[in-house]
Scaffold this active site. Structure first.
Site, mmCIF file in Angstrom:
data_model
loop_
_atom_site.group_PDB
_atom_site.id
_atom_site.type_symbol
_atom_site.label_atom_id
_atom_site.label_comp_id
_atom_site.label_asym_id
_atom_site.label_seq_id
_atom_site.Cartn_x
_atom_site.Cartn_y
_atom_site.Cartn_z
ATOM 1 N N ILE A 54 0.864 -1.170 0.000
ATOM 2 C CA ILE A 54 0.000 0.000 0.000
ATOM 3 C C ILE A 54 0.907 1.229 0.000
ATOM 4 O O ILE A 54 1.907 1.264 0.712
ATOM 5 C CB ILE A 54 -0.886 0.040 1.269
ATOM 6 C CG1 ILE A 54 -1.632 -1.275 1.498
ATOM 7 C CG2 ILE A 54 -1.811 1.250 1.248
ATOM 8 C CD1 ILE A 54 -2.663 -1.610 0.467
ATOM 9 N N GLU A 55 0.539 2.235 -0.778
ATOM 10 C CA GLU A 55 1.235 3.521 -0.749
ATOM 11 C C GLU A 55 0.241 4.584 -0.322
ATOM 12 O O GLU A 55 -0.896 4.612 -0.798
ATOM 13 C CB GLU A 55 1.772 3.893 -2.140
ATOM 14 C CG GLU A 55 2.333 5.306 -2.202
ATOM 15 C CD GLU A 55 2.592 5.811 -3.613
ATOM 16 O OE1 GLU A 55 3.120 6.926 -3.743
ATOM 17 O OE2 GLU A 55 2.248 5.110 -4.599
ATOM 18 N N LEU A 56 0.661 5.458 0.584
ATOM 19 C CA LEU A 56 -0.102 6.648 0.919
ATOM 20 C C LEU A 56 0.801 7.826 0.564
ATOM 21 O O LEU A 56 1.988 7.827 0.884
ATOM 22 C CB LEU A 56 -0.472 6.677 2.399
ATOM 23 C CG LEU A 56 -1.324 5.496 2.884
ATOM 24 C CD1 LEU A 56 -1.657 5.656 4.359
ATOM 25 C CD2 LEU A 56 -2.588 5.348 2.075
#
Length: 190
Positions: A137-139
């Site tokens: 996951i990338e934020l």
């Protein structure tokens, strides 16, 4: 081998937006808890006709569909957690405050990696981490880098909701992106 032709030779499919991402998981309950508690998704009703264990979650205009497969390790190499690598496959979510994200991940005891992208004075901060099944996951605050189509074309907004072919000198995608960008700019200005 398939030949790559210019995009303008094709009429793009009439897509509207990303609807959902489906992920195989070892445990629906563990993965659902992660997507609820860490990313803020909400469990929603799933069609009763499915004959396999799963869950649907929704927020931010997209869905996450979890499909339970306890023998996922037979098909993938997620048994050993892979290093968190920003250049690996991932799902990216726009966030408001990258510093807050890092603090909350630390508070949950989660491992993460950060990266920075800079372009023409613009800076994007990124935080990468894994879900319980090893999906990355990338934020990020990716809105800091403007979306600029590579093809130059004159923008002509569509006057109706019907999907029309783009002008011959411009691809449908470039037109759709420019229209979306213009609408976002109008929404911001009011």
């Amino acid at each position: 081998m398939m030949e790559i032709e210019e995009v303008n030779n094709y009429e793009a499919l009439p897509l509207l937006s990303l609807n959902h991402v489906s992920l195989l998981c070892r445990s629906v309950s563990e993965s659902a808890r992660f997507y609820e508690q860490v990313l803020g998704f909400v469990l929603i009703k799933r069609p009763s006709s499915f004959k396999f264990n799963g869950a649907w979650l929704y927020n931010y205009g997209i869905g996450i569909h979890l499909i339970e497969n306890p023998s996922i390790d037979d098909f993938d190499t997620i048994v050993e957690p892979r290093p968190i690598n920003p250049k690996d496959n991932h799902i990216s979510f726009q966030c408001i405050d990258v510093g807050l994200v890092k603090g909350r991940l630390e508070g949950m005891g989660m491992k993460y990696v950060t990266a920075v992208v800079e372009d023409e004075g613009n800076r994007v901060d990124q935080v990468f981490f894994h879900d319980p099944d090893g999906y990355m996951i990338e934020l990020c605050n990716c809105e800091n880098i403007p979306i600029i189509p590579l093809a130059s074309c004159s923008f002509k907004p569509r006057l109706s909701n019907s999907i029309k072919a783009a002008p011959a000198n411009c691809g449908f995608m470039e037109n759709a992106m420019m229209e979306s960008l213009s609408m976002e700019m109008l929404n911001i200005s009011f």
